[in-house]
Design a protein around this motif. Structure first.
Motif, PDB file in Angstrom:
ATOM      1  N   UNK A  48      -0.940 -10.130  -4.043  1.00 23.48           N
ATOM      2  CA  UNK A  48      -2.227 -10.757  -4.322  1.00 23.48           C
ATOM      3  C   UNK A  48      -3.353  -9.777  -4.009  1.00 23.48           C
ATOM      4  N   UNK A  49      -4.499 -10.029  -4.597  1.00 24.67           N
ATOM      5  CA  UNK A  49      -5.669  -9.192  -4.303  1.00 24.67           C
ATOM      6  C   UNK A  49      -6.035  -9.302  -2.834  1.00 24.67           C
ATOM      7  N   UNK A  50      -5.875 -10.486  -2.272  1.00 25.78           N
ATOM      8  CA  UNK A  50      -6.197 -10.686  -0.851  1.00 25.78           C
ATOM      9  C   UNK A  50      -5.272  -9.838   0.019  1.00 25.78           C
ATOM     10  N   UNK A  51      -3.975  -9.847  -0.285  1.00 27.47           N
ATOM     11  CA  UNK A  51      -3.028  -9.053   0.510  1.00 27.47           C
ATOM     12  C   UNK A  51      -3.333  -7.569   0.378  1.00 27.47           C
ATOM     13  N   UNK A  52      -3.630  -7.109  -0.831  1.00 28.50           N
ATOM     14  CA  UNK A  52      -3.935  -5.688  -1.036  1.00 28.50           C
ATOM     15  C   UNK A  52      -5.215  -5.306  -0.304  1.00 28.50           C
ATOM     16  N   UNK A  53      -6.252  -6.148  -0.403  1.00 31.66           N
ATOM     17  CA  UNK A  53      -7.511  -5.871   0.296  1.00 31.66           C
ATOM     18  C   UNK A  53      -7.313  -5.873   1.808  1.00 31.66           C
ATOM     19  N   UNK A  54      -6.522  -6.835   2.300  1.00 32.04           N
ATOM     20  CA  UNK A  54      -6.243  -6.912   3.738  1.00 32.04           C
ATOM     21  C   UNK A  54      -5.512  -5.665   4.203  1.00 32.04           C
ATOM     22  N   UNK A  55      -4.529  -5.221   3.427  1.00 32.01           N
ATOM     23  CA  UNK A  55      -3.767  -4.016   3.770  1.00 32.01           C
ATOM     24  C   UNK A  55      -4.701  -2.811   3.868  1.00 32.01           C
ATOM     25  N   UNK A  56      -5.605  -2.673   2.890  1.00 28.20           N
ATOM     26  CA  UNK A  56      -6.540  -1.535   2.907  1.00 28.20           C
ATOM     27  C   UNK A  56      -7.497  -1.614   4.098  1.00 28.20           C
ATOM     28  N   UNK A  57      -8.001  -2.810   4.389  1.00 28.99           N
ATOM     29  CA  UNK A  57      -8.912  -2.957   5.528  1.00 28.99           C
ATOM     30  C   UNK A  57      -8.199  -2.655   6.850  1.00 28.99           C
ATOM     31  N   UNK A  58      -6.962  -3.097   6.960  1.00 27.66           N
ATOM     32  CA  UNK A  58      -6.186  -2.785   8.166  1.00 27.66           C
ATOM     33  C   UNK A  58      -5.963  -1.286   8.292  1.00 27.66           C
ATOM     34  N   UNK A  59      -5.793  -0.610   7.174  1.00 24.49           N
ATOM     35  CA  UNK A  59      -5.631   0.850   7.207  1.00 24.49           C
ATOM     36  C   UNK A  59      -6.903   1.512   7.737  1.00 24.49           C
ATOM     37  N   UNK A  60      -8.058   1.027   7.305  1.00 23.77           N
ATOM     38  CA  UNK A  60      -9.333   1.577   7.795  1.00 23.77           C
ATOM     39  C   UNK A  60      -9.481   1.350   9.298  1.00 23.77           C
ATOM     40  N   UNK A  61      -9.126   0.153   9.736  1.00 27.71           N
ATOM     41  CA  UNK A  61      -9.196  -0.159  11.166  1.00 27.71           C
ATOM     42  C   UNK A  61      -8.254   0.767  11.942  1.00 27.71           C
ATOM     43  N   UNK A  62      -7.073   1.014  11.375  1.00 23.92           N
ATOM     44  CA  UNK A  62      -6.115   1.917  12.010  1.00 23.92           C
ATOM     45  C   UNK A  62      -6.665   3.321  12.167  1.00 23.92           C
TER      46      UNK A  62
END
Length: 121
Positions: A48-62
């Motif tokens: 889903x777009x939400x899962x993909x966006x969440x994954x990218x945001x978590x990567x930035x936080x990482x």
């Protein structure tokens, strides 16, 4: 197990020839080829777009956590007070990686469970 159900698919002449070549080269019948290609192969995941966006945001936080951890460790080496507890930052980074992994594996696990259910029936 006796197979008694039939599935009809439509192919172009070129697709049929390609399937026959693949079947012969694999030492399979057309039926075996299609069963192996469809039932035993994992399908592409729907993300889903939400899962993909969440994954990218978590990567930035990482990335930010990693930079903060490096800064904290550098401060400690210089005898200064770190901006944050490096151990806590590393724990957060580990947890973040786990969440990202689980986010990616959700559908894969569901697919495997569905396959087990399918084989049992």
């Amino acid at each position: 197990m006796q197979r008694s159900k039939t599935v009809i698919i439509r192919l172009t002449q070129k697709e049929r020839e390609l399937a026959e070549v693949k079947a012969v080269s694999a030492g399979l019948s057309l039926s075996e080829l299609f069963r192996a290609s469809t039932l035993k192969r994992r399908l592409p995941r729907k993300v889903t777009h939400i899962a993909a966006d969440t994954y990218r945001e978590l990567a930035k936080i990482g990335v930010n956590l990693n930079q903060l951890t490096k800064a904290a460790n550098a401060a400690i080496k210089l005898g200064q007070t770190p901006p944050a507890n490096p151990e806590l930052l590393e724990n957060l980074e580990t947890l973040l990686k786990k969440v990202r992994r689980e986010l990616v594996e959700i559908d894969v696990v569901a697919d495997l469970e569905d396959a087990d259910d399918w084989e049992a029936s």
